[in-house]
Design a protein around this motif. Sequence first.
Motif, PDB file in Angstrom:
ATOM      1  N   ARG A  89     -73.128  17.344  33.193  1.00  0.00           N
ATOM      2  CA  ARG A  89     -73.644  17.403  34.508  1.00  0.00           C
ATOM      3  C   ARG A  89     -75.045  18.374  34.170  1.00  0.00           C
ATOM      4  O   ARG A  89     -75.290  19.232  33.385  1.00  0.00           O
ATOM      5  N   GLU A  90     -76.142  18.056  35.274  1.00  0.00           N
ATOM      6  CA  GLU A  90     -77.376  18.814  35.364  1.00  0.00           C
ATOM      7  C   GLU A  90     -77.321  19.506  36.699  1.00  0.00           C
ATOM      8  O   GLU A  90     -76.602  18.876  37.466  1.00  0.00           O
ATOM      9  N   LEU A  91     -78.094  20.440  36.838  1.00  0.00           N
ATOM     10  CA  LEU A  91     -78.318  21.011  38.170  1.00  0.00           C
ATOM     11  C   LEU A  91     -77.020  21.849  38.669  1.00  0.00           C
ATOM     12  O   LEU A  91     -76.021  21.819  37.943  1.00  0.00           O
ATOM     13  N   SER A  92     -77.193  22.727  39.757  1.00  0.00           N
ATOM     14  CA  SER A  92     -75.947  23.455  40.333  1.00  0.00           C
ATOM     15  C   SER A  92     -75.469  24.648  39.226  1.00  0.00           C
ATOM     16  O   SER A  92     -76.165  24.634  38.336  1.00  0.00           O
ATOM     17  N   HIS A  93     -74.415  25.130  39.425  1.00  0.00           N
ATOM     18  CA  HIS A  93     -74.044  26.051  38.297  1.00  0.00           C
ATOM     19  C   HIS A  93     -73.334  25.339  37.302  1.00  0.00           C
ATOM     20  O   HIS A  93     -73.168  25.976  36.426  1.00  0.00           O
ATOM     21  N   ALA A 122     -85.050  22.090  31.769  1.00  0.00           N
ATOM     22  CA  ALA A 122     -85.563  23.457  31.436  1.00  0.00           C
ATOM     23  C   ALA A 122     -85.400  24.677  32.229  1.00  0.00           C
ATOM     24  O   ALA A 122     -85.400  25.675  31.675  1.00  0.00           O
ATOM     25  N   ALA A 123     -85.600  24.422  33.502  1.00  0.00           N
ATOM     26  CA  ALA A 123     -85.335  25.648  34.345  1.00  0.00           C
ATOM     27  C   ALA A 123     -83.840  26.404  33.891  1.00  0.00           C
ATOM     28  O   ALA A 123     -83.831  27.632  33.756  1.00  0.00           O
ATOM     29  N   PRO A 124     -82.697  25.629  34.067  1.00  0.00           N
ATOM     30  CA  PRO A 124     -81.560  26.178  33.853  1.00  0.00           C
ATOM     31  C   PRO A 124     -81.559  26.676  32.361  1.00  0.00           C
ATOM     32  O   PRO A 124     -81.081  27.578  32.114  1.00  0.00           O
ATOM     33  N   ALA A 125     -81.978  25.723  31.230  1.00  0.00           N
ATOM     34  CA  ALA A 125     -81.812  26.106  29.824  1.00  0.00           C
ATOM     35  C   ALA A 125     -82.400  27.500  29.525  1.00  0.00           C
ATOM     36  O   ALA A 125     -82.119  28.437  29.012  1.00  0.00           O
ATOM     37  N   LEU A 126     -83.890  27.486  30.032  1.00  0.00           N
ATOM     38  CA  LEU A 126     -84.645  28.892  29.829  1.00  0.00           C
ATOM     39  C   LEU A 126     -83.948  30.042  30.288  1.00  0.00           C
ATOM     40  O   LEU A 126     -83.766  31.235  29.839  1.00  0.00           O
ATOM     41  N   MET A 127     -83.246  29.986  31.547  1.00  0.00           N
ATOM     42  CA  MET A 127     -82.999  30.899  32.666  1.00  0.00           C
ATOM     43  C   MET A 127     -81.694  31.349  31.622  1.00  0.00           C
ATOM     44  O   MET A 127     -81.194  32.543  31.823  1.00  0.00           O
ATOM     45  N   ALA A 128     -81.040  30.439  31.170  1.00  0.00           N
ATOM     46  CA  ALA A 128     -79.652  30.993  30.430  1.00  0.00           C
ATOM     47  C   ALA A 128     -79.926  31.689  29.267  1.00  0.00           C
ATOM     48  O   ALA A 128     -79.027  32.116  28.374  1.00  0.00           O
ATOM     49  N   ALA A 155     -84.411  30.573  39.010  1.00  0.00           N
ATOM     50  CA  ALA A 155     -84.703  32.142  39.059  1.00  0.00           C
ATOM     51  C   ALA A 155     -84.039  33.074  40.012  1.00  0.00           C
ATOM     52  O   ALA A 155     -83.635  34.088  39.804  1.00  0.00           O
ATOM     53  N   GLU A 156     -83.402  32.192  41.194  1.00  0.00           N
ATOM     54  CA  GLU A 156     -82.812  33.195  42.083  1.00  0.00           C
ATOM     55  C   GLU A 156     -81.272  32.999  41.959  1.00  0.00           C
ATOM     56  O   GLU A 156     -80.586  33.949  42.589  1.00  0.00           O
ATOM     57  N   ASN A 157     -80.833  32.329  41.281  1.00  0.00           N
ATOM     58  CA  ASN A 157     -79.153  31.990  41.176  1.00  0.00           C
ATOM     59  C   ASN A 157     -78.704  32.171  39.662  1.00  0.00           C
ATOM     60  O   ASN A 157     -77.415  32.273  39.535  1.00  0.00           O
ATOM     61  N   ALA A 158     -79.573  32.035  38.656  1.00  0.00           N
ATOM     62  CA  ALA A 158     -78.965  31.992  37.345  1.00  0.00           C
ATOM     63  C   ALA A 158     -78.236  33.253  37.091  1.00  0.00           C
ATOM     64  O   ALA A 158     -77.000  33.108  36.377  1.00  0.00           O
ATOM     65  N   GLU A 159     -78.730  34.391  37.451  1.00  0.00           N
ATOM     66  CA  GLU A 159     -77.709  35.452  36.876  1.00  0.00           C
ATOM     67  C   GLU A 159     -76.546  35.636  37.655  1.00  0.00           C
ATOM     68  O   GLU A 159     -75.441  35.710  36.828  1.00  0.00           O
ATOM     69  N   ARG A 160     -76.336  35.091  38.915  1.00  0.00           N
ATOM     70  CA  ARG A 160     -75.030  35.177  39.518  1.00  0.00           C
ATOM     71  C   ARG A 160     -74.252  34.020  39.025  1.00  0.00           C
ATOM     72  O   ARG A 160     -73.062  34.126  38.773  1.00  0.00           O
ATOM     73  N   PHE A 161     -74.738  32.819  38.316  1.00  0.00           N
ATOM     74  CA  PHE A 161     -73.872  31.828  37.754  1.00  0.00           C
ATOM     75  C   PHE A 161     -73.185  32.691  36.826  1.00  0.00           C
ATOM     76  O   PHE A 161     -72.379  31.689  36.033  1.00  0.00           O
ATOM     77  N   LEU A 162     -74.149  33.053  35.774  1.00  0.00           N
ATOM     78  CA  LEU A 162     -73.777  33.382  34.302  1.00  0.00           C
ATOM     79  C   LEU A 162     -73.239  34.648  34.336  1.00  0.00           C
ATOM     80  O   LEU A 162     -72.981  35.235  33.312  1.00  0.00           O
ATOM     81  N   THR A 163     -72.684  35.481  35.493  1.00  0.00           N
ATOM     82  CA  THR A 163     -72.141  36.659  35.371  1.00  0.00           C
ATOM     83  C   THR A 163     -70.717  36.526  34.770  1.00  0.00           C
ATOM     84  O   THR A 163     -70.032  35.611  35.104  1.00  0.00           O
ATOM     85  N   ALA A 164     -70.416  37.687  33.945  1.00  0.00           N
ATOM     86  CA  ALA A 164     -69.093  37.536  33.223  1.00  0.00           C
ATOM     87  C   ALA A 164     -67.990  37.341  34.320  1.00  0.00           C
ATOM     88  O   ALA A 164     -68.028  37.898  35.521  1.00  0.00           O
ATOM     89  N   GLU A 165     -66.897  36.516  34.043  1.00  0.00           N
ATOM     90  CA  GLU A 165     -66.177  36.307  35.027  1.00  0.00           C
ATOM     91  C   GLU A 165     -64.558  37.091  34.357  1.00  0.00           C
ATOM     92  O   GLU A 165     -64.370  36.756  33.386  1.00  0.00           O
ATOM     93  N   SER A 204     -60.160  41.820  30.199  1.00  0.00           N
ATOM     94  CA  SER A 204     -60.405  40.310  29.485  1.00  0.00           C
ATOM     95  C   SER A 204     -61.485  39.532  30.477  1.00  0.00           C
ATOM     96  O   SER A 204     -61.286  39.650  31.833  1.00  0.00           O
ATOM     97  N   TYR A 205     -62.345  39.126  29.919  1.00  0.00           N
ATOM     98  CA  TYR A 205     -63.418  38.383  30.689  1.00  0.00           C
ATOM     99  C   TYR A 205     -64.009  37.249  29.987  1.00  0.00           C
ATOM    100  O   TYR A 205     -63.841  37.054  28.747  1.00  0.00           O
ATOM    101  N   VAL A 206     -64.638  36.497  30.598  1.00  0.00           N
ATOM    102  CA  VAL A 206     -65.327  35.136  29.986  1.00  0.00           C
ATOM    103  C   VAL A 206     -66.919  35.462  30.139  1.00  0.00           C
ATOM    104  O   VAL A 206     -67.415  35.709  31.260  1.00  0.00           O
ATOM    105  N   SER A 207     -67.576  35.606  29.051  1.00  0.00           N
ATOM    106  CA  SER A 207     -68.835  35.805  28.835  1.00  0.00           C
ATOM    107  C   SER A 207     -69.608  34.415  28.690  1.00  0.00           C
ATOM    108  O   SER A 207     -69.113  33.617  27.888  1.00  0.00           O
ATOM    109  N   PHE A 208     -70.868  34.251  29.182  1.00  0.00           N
ATOM    110  CA  PHE A 208     -71.714  33.028  29.122  1.00  0.00           C
ATOM    111  C   PHE A 208     -72.867  33.233  28.252  1.00  0.00           C
ATOM    112  O   PHE A 208     -73.969  33.943  28.884  1.00  0.00           O
ATOM    113  N   GLU A 209     -73.018  32.891  27.272  1.00  0.00           N
ATOM    114  CA  GLU A 209     -74.256  33.194  26.212  1.00  0.00           C
ATOM    115  C   GLU A 209     -74.927  31.945  25.796  1.00  0.00           C
ATOM    116  O   GLU A 209     -74.453  31.159  25.390  1.00  0.00           O
TER     117      GLU A 209
END
Length: 453
Positions: A433-437, A139-145, A93-103, A112-117
């Motif tokens: 891998r599971e967990l982390s970014h 479930a926590a990362p999958a749903l947050m993504a 909840a606290e980190n998903a948006e940061r992990f998936l911000t476009a690069e 040009s950028y990389v999007s995570f969808e």
Amino acid sequence: MKAVNPANNRLIKEYPEHEMAEVKHIINLAQEEYHAWRRVSFVQRAALMKNAAHVLRKNKEKLAFLITQEMGKIIRESRAEVEKCAWVCDYYAENAERFLTAEIIETDAGESYVSFEPLGIVLAVMPWNFPFWQVFRFAAPALMAGNAGLLKHASNVPGCALAIEKIFKEAGFPENIFRTLLIKPNLIPDVIGDRHVQAATLTGSEPAGAAVAALAGREIKKTVLELGGSDPFIVLRDADLDKAVQTAVQARMINAGQSCIAAKRFIVVEDLLPAFKQKMAEKMRALKVGDPQDESTDVGPLARPDLVRDLERQVEKSIEQGARLLLGGKAIEGPGNFYQPTVLTDVKKGMPVYEEETFGPVAAIIPVQDEDEAIAVANDSPFGLGASLWTKNIEKGKTLAREIRAGAVFINGMVKSDPRLPFGGIKKSGYGRELSHYGIKEFVNIKTVWVAE
């Protein structure tokens, strides 16, 4: 589908299974929900995931009792499992948006950028040994993504499976964004083959992982596998022996030894071998085996009778081949699936407790001459999940850690999962891998976007 208490083998409750027509209906509902969910903001998703953490903590005693009743984990560990699930919900909840911000990537484009969808519906095939944690760390990362989740849980923990679905609903998630399928394994091919299911993740045995990977491969769908382990616990000449032994017992006996990342092969240099064997046997002998609902119990039952039979075979055959029994070595008579805390020494290559994963309270001590042989023995396994290495020379420990073929190496500590660190294995312990970014990026479309000037 039956839930049976492994402490006494009495029926708890019987649950009706989903027929395939109902499964298809659930998948279609999840697909409809996903189209809206993928556009929900991270802020809104995070608020719901925080709610899920709150629901878990609010119901911790009830959920812990359910875990203990259905699969036999001692009640103290069940409470800790529920709390850890709340932690992973908070973490994403606290980190998903940061992990998936476009690069942003500098190229010859104007931009040009990389999007995570999100990918869509992800099927999770999960085991019984950590019936809440294994699910929530998916479930926590999958749903947050922005994905939808389908859970096919182990058939002996149906109450846990339905309770997890209820937690997400009570937290305010859309009705069909996470659903439990009470189905037998024979229906998994149809679920993976459904055009709406985009990926699958499995935690479980090597044969189960191979089967799901083959099915998904035929459909060209992404998979993540976390499979078995025969984790080495390496004790070098300069180790802090007392701390190593204390941790060794904890690392072997967590969840009555029914953990993929439990230490299983204790590789000890011969200088320390007599003292290590004596101290470990003493501590194992002091453990209280009994009712998992009793607060004073250290070791509960195994989850199923066949697991006891598997351990009996592995131990008896290893003794026939020359292993020496220091402690235990027998199933405990009476109701329930109990097995004595067991220590074997003089373990050598070719014995079942050397070659196979032992899923229960059995410790195999393997003597080695020096650190070079210790690393060679550690790597002499088809598995590569985790490893623990004990030495007072930290720099040497870090150097040796690079030589160990595993997904994680813990120096002077017990191997454990942590939402902040990637978790997974190599070789026949699986991939991905599971967990982390790293974990949240397993089930997203890593999309390149190139814009002309």
